[in-house]
Structures are given as structure tokens and as C-alpha cells.
Design a protein around this motif. Structure first.
Motif, mmCIF file in Angstrom:
data_model
loop_
_atom_site.group_PDB
_atom_site.id
_atom_site.type_symbol
_atom_site.label_atom_id
_atom_site.label_comp_id
_atom_site.label_asym_id
_atom_site.label_seq_id
_atom_site.Cartn_x
_atom_site.Cartn_y
_atom_site.Cartn_z
ATOM 1 N N THR A 13 0.846 -1.216 0.497
ATOM 2 C CA THR A 13 -0.169 0.361 0.481
ATOM 3 C C THR A 13 0.533 1.487 -0.026
ATOM 4 O O THR A 13 0.238 2.402 0.127
ATOM 5 C CB THR A 13 -0.900 0.543 1.176
ATOM 6 O OG1 THR A 13 -0.097 -0.390 1.913
ATOM 7 C CG2 THR A 13 -2.023 -1.151 1.475
ATOM 8 N N ALA A 14 2.489 1.356 0.055
ATOM 9 C CA ALA A 14 3.003 2.253 -0.107
ATOM 10 C C ALA A 14 2.715 3.324 0.812
ATOM 11 O O ALA A 14 3.419 4.360 1.193
ATOM 12 C CB ALA A 14 2.720 2.937 -1.754
ATOM 13 N N CYS A 15 2.739 2.359 2.269
ATOM 14 C CA CYS A 15 2.516 3.599 3.400
ATOM 15 C C CYS A 15 3.973 4.061 3.949
ATOM 16 O O CYS A 15 3.967 5.350 4.635
ATOM 17 C CB CYS A 15 1.627 2.502 4.487
ATOM 18 S SG CYS A 15 3.456 1.178 5.402
ATOM 19 N N GLY A 16 5.277 3.263 3.388
ATOM 20 C CA GLY A 16 6.723 3.984 3.835
ATOM 21 C C GLY A 16 7.114 3.666 5.355
ATOM 22 O O GLY A 16 8.180 3.519 5.193
ATOM 23 N N LEU A 17 6.621 2.776 5.541
ATOM 24 C CA LEU A 17 6.904 1.936 7.278
ATOM 25 C C LEU A 17 8.306 1.321 7.019
ATOM 26 O O LEU A 17 9.032 1.417 7.490
ATOM 27 C CB LEU A 17 5.742 1.387 8.046
ATOM 28 C CG LEU A 17 6.462 0.748 9.201
ATOM 29 C CD1 LEU A 17 5.789 2.154 10.022
ATOM 30 C CD2 LEU A 17 5.263 0.188 9.994
#
Length: 62
Positions: A13-17
Motif C-alpha cells: 500500500t506504499a505506506c513507507g513504514l
């Protein structure tokens, strides 16, 4: 157990976590990618933390 392979399955989901937790291994562009050529065993704890905290559980390693 030394980590020798890291990958991201479909569904990111491309959250970047993951990049926030372990920027030495994960890179955020349109979606997360795994940086090639890294000695993954140097970052085992961070890779495991990124996989455990991934909201969609798509980070895999062996």
C-alpha cells in the motif's frame, strides 16, 4: 538464522513504514522495493521488525 533473501509480495500500500524502519534494505518509490546487493544478515532485526509491522503483511524473508 541469517537472512539471505527479502522480497515484497503483491498488495503493498506504499505506506513507507518499511523504509522508515530499515532504509538500508527498503526503498519507497511508487511502492516499496527491496534494495539489491545488500548483506541482509547485517540488518536482520530491522528486516524482521519491518515485516512484523507491515500493515498488509507483504514483506517476506528467508
Amino acid at each position: 538464522m541469517a537472512i539471505t533473501k527479502v522480497w515484497i509480495e503483491e498488495g503493498c500500500t506504499a505506506c513507507g513504514l518499511c523504509e522508515e524502519i530499515c532504509p538500508e534494505v527498503f526503498k519507497m518509490e511508487d511502492e516499496a522495493t527491496v534494495i539489491e546487493g545488500v548483506n541482509y544478515s547485517d540488518y536482520e532485526e530491522a528486516i524482521q521488525e519491518a515485516a512484523e509491522n507491515c500493515p498488509v503483511e507483504v514483506i517476506k524473508f528467508e
